[in-house]
Design a protein around this motif. Structure first.
Motif, PDB file in Angstrom:
ATOM      1  N   HIS A 146      -1.594  -4.614  -7.067  1.00 33.77           N
ATOM      2  CA  HIS A 146      -0.847  -3.475  -7.608  1.00 33.77           C
ATOM      3  C   HIS A 146       0.652  -3.680  -7.415  1.00 33.77           C
ATOM      4  O   HIS A 146       1.446  -3.511  -8.355  1.00 33.77           O
ATOM      5  CB  HIS A 146      -1.305  -2.200  -6.904  1.00 33.77           C
ATOM      6  CG  HIS A 146      -0.939  -0.938  -7.620  1.00 33.77           C
ATOM      7  ND1 HIS A 146       0.282  -0.316  -7.452  1.00 33.77           N
ATOM      8  CD2 HIS A 146      -1.623  -0.182  -8.518  1.00 33.77           C
ATOM      9  CE1 HIS A 146       0.329   0.766  -8.207  1.00 33.77           C
ATOM     10  NE2 HIS A 146      -0.815   0.884  -8.860  1.00 33.77           N
ATOM     11  N   VAL A 147       1.043  -4.071  -6.211  1.00 29.76           N
ATOM     12  CA  VAL A 147       2.446  -4.322  -5.909  1.00 29.76           C
ATOM     13  C   VAL A 147       2.989  -5.470  -6.758  1.00 29.76           C
ATOM     14  O   VAL A 147       4.091  -5.386  -7.308  1.00 29.76           O
ATOM     15  CB  VAL A 147       2.604  -4.620  -4.408  1.00 29.76           C
ATOM     16  CG1 VAL A 147       3.977  -5.194  -4.099  1.00 29.76           C
ATOM     17  CG2 VAL A 147       2.370  -3.345  -3.593  1.00 29.76           C
ATOM     18  N   SER A 148       2.199  -6.524  -6.892  1.00 27.35           N
ATOM     19  CA  SER A 148       2.645  -7.690  -7.655  1.00 27.35           C
ATOM     20  C   SER A 148       2.851  -7.358  -9.121  1.00 27.35           C
ATOM     21  O   SER A 148       3.777  -7.872  -9.763  1.00 27.35           O
ATOM     22  CB  SER A 148       1.619  -8.822  -7.518  1.00 27.35           C
ATOM     23  OG  SER A 148       1.523  -9.249  -6.183  1.00 27.35           O
ATOM     24  N   GLY A 149       1.999  -6.496  -9.674  1.00 28.99           N
ATOM     25  CA  GLY A 149       2.158  -6.098 -11.068  1.00 28.99           C
ATOM     26  C   GLY A 149       3.443  -5.333 -11.291  1.00 28.99           C
ATOM     27  O   GLY A 149       4.115  -5.507 -12.319  1.00 28.99           O
ATOM     28  N   ILE A 150       3.800  -4.465 -10.349  1.00 28.73           N
ATOM     29  CA  ILE A 150       5.067  -3.742 -10.452  1.00 28.73           C
ATOM     30  C   ILE A 150       6.233  -4.716 -10.460  1.00 28.73           C
ATOM     31  O   ILE A 150       7.200  -4.567 -11.213  1.00 28.73           O
ATOM     32  CB  ILE A 150       5.218  -2.748  -9.282  1.00 28.73           C
ATOM     33  CG1 ILE A 150       4.144  -1.661  -9.365  1.00 28.73           C
ATOM     34  CG2 ILE A 150       6.608  -2.111  -9.281  1.00 28.73           C
ATOM     35  CD1 ILE A 150       4.056  -0.795  -8.122  1.00 28.73           C
TER      36      ILE A 150
END
Length: 240
Positions: free
Chosen positions: A34-38
Motif C-alpha cells: 500500500h505504501v509503495s503504491g502511494i
C-alpha cells in the motif's frame, strides 16, 4: 522502502529479506505494498499513479506477516540501505519508546546522505506523542490531514512535526494485485517519500540535507505549528 510486491506497479529494482537472509522480499502483510503504491505506482493497466511513478523501489523486509518485528532487524535493514546507496528511506512504522541503537542507526543513515521519512504516529489528541524514529531531528516527521486539509483525528501532533500530507481514506495497491483504502500517517509518510524522490530527480546534484530543507520550504501553511508542522506538502512547483 517497505517491502513491495510486483503487482504494486512500481519499478521494483530489488531488495532484501532481513528475516530470512535472502532476496525473497515479497510483502505477506499488505502494508508495504500500500505504501509503495502511494510512492511509485505507474498506472499500469489502467491502475492508479503514485507520487513519483519513475522511482526505482527497493523492498527491505524487516517485519513479519503481522507487521511485528525487532528493532535489531530494522537496524539491519537500514544498514542494507546504506550499503546499497538508497537515496530515500520510507519508515512507515513507529514505536513510542526511545531506542539508543535505533537513534544511532538513523543518524548514521542521515550522515551517509539518505533522506529519512517517518510516520509521526496515530496517537491522536495526546500532544507530544510523536513516534520514533520520526521523533529524531534528522528524520522528516509526517502527520496526516483529511480531505478537508484538517489534521486527521488520529494523527499525532507536536512541535516535532515537519510536514503534513494526505492520510485519510487513501486508495492504493495491496498484495495479490488488489487495491485497498487505508488511513494513517504511514500513508502520509509515503506521500512525502515520493515527494523527496521528485526533488532529487529535479535536482540531481542536491545533497540530502538541502533536499530535505527544500521539501519543507515547499509546504503550504495550514495552521499552528504544533498541529500542522510547517504545513501541507506542496509539490506543484516541481511541475513547472
Amino acid at each position: 522502502m517497505p517491502p513491495p510486491t510486483q503487482p504494486c506497479g512500481g519499478r521494483v529494482a530489488g531488495g532484501y529479506n532481513i528475516l530470512s537472509g535472502n532476496q525473497n522480499f515479497n510483502d505477506d502483510n499488505g502494508h508495504g505494498t500500500h505504501v509503495s503504491g502511494i510512492i511509485a505506482a505507474t498506472g499500469r493497466s489502467g491502475g492508479l499513479y503514485g507520487v513519483s511513478p519513475g522511482v526505482h523501489l527497493y523492498g527491505i523486509k524487516a517485519l513479519d506477516r503481522d507487521g511485528n518485528g525487532r528493532v535489531s532487524d530494522i537496524i539491519k535493514g537500514m544498514e542494507w540501505a546504506i550499503d546499497n546507496n538508497i537515496q530515500v528511506l520510507n519508515m512507515s512504522f513507529g514505536d513510542s519508546k526511545h531506542n539508543a541503537a535505533l537513534e544511532h542507526a538513523t543518524r548514521k543513515a542521515h550522515q551517509k546522505g539518505i533522506i529519512l521519512v517517518g510516520s509521526a504516529g496515530n496517537d491522536g489528541e495526546r500532544g507530544g506523542t510523536i513516534d520514533y524514529p520520526a521523533r529524531f531531528p534528522w528524520v522528516l516527521s509526517v502527520g496526516a490531514v483529511d480531505h478537508d486539509m484538517k489534521r486527521a483525528s488520529f494523527s499525532s501532533k507536536g512541535g516535532r512535526i515537519d510536514i503534513m500530507a494526505p492520510g485519510v481514506d487513501i486508495r492504493s495497491t495491496w498484495k495479490g494485485g488488489a487495491y485497498k483504502v487505508e488511513s494513517g500517517t504511514s500513508m502520509s509518510a509515503a506521500h512525502v517519500s515520493g515527494g523527496a524522490a521528485l526533488v532529487l530527480a529535479r535536482n540531481p546534484g542536491m545533497n540530502s540535507v538541502r533536499a530535505q530543507r527544500y521539501l519543507v520550504q515547499l509546504n503550504q501553511p495550514l495552521g499552528p505549528r504544533r498541529e500542522y508542522g510547517h504545513g501541507l506538502l506542496d509539490l506543484s512547483p516541481l511541475s513547472k
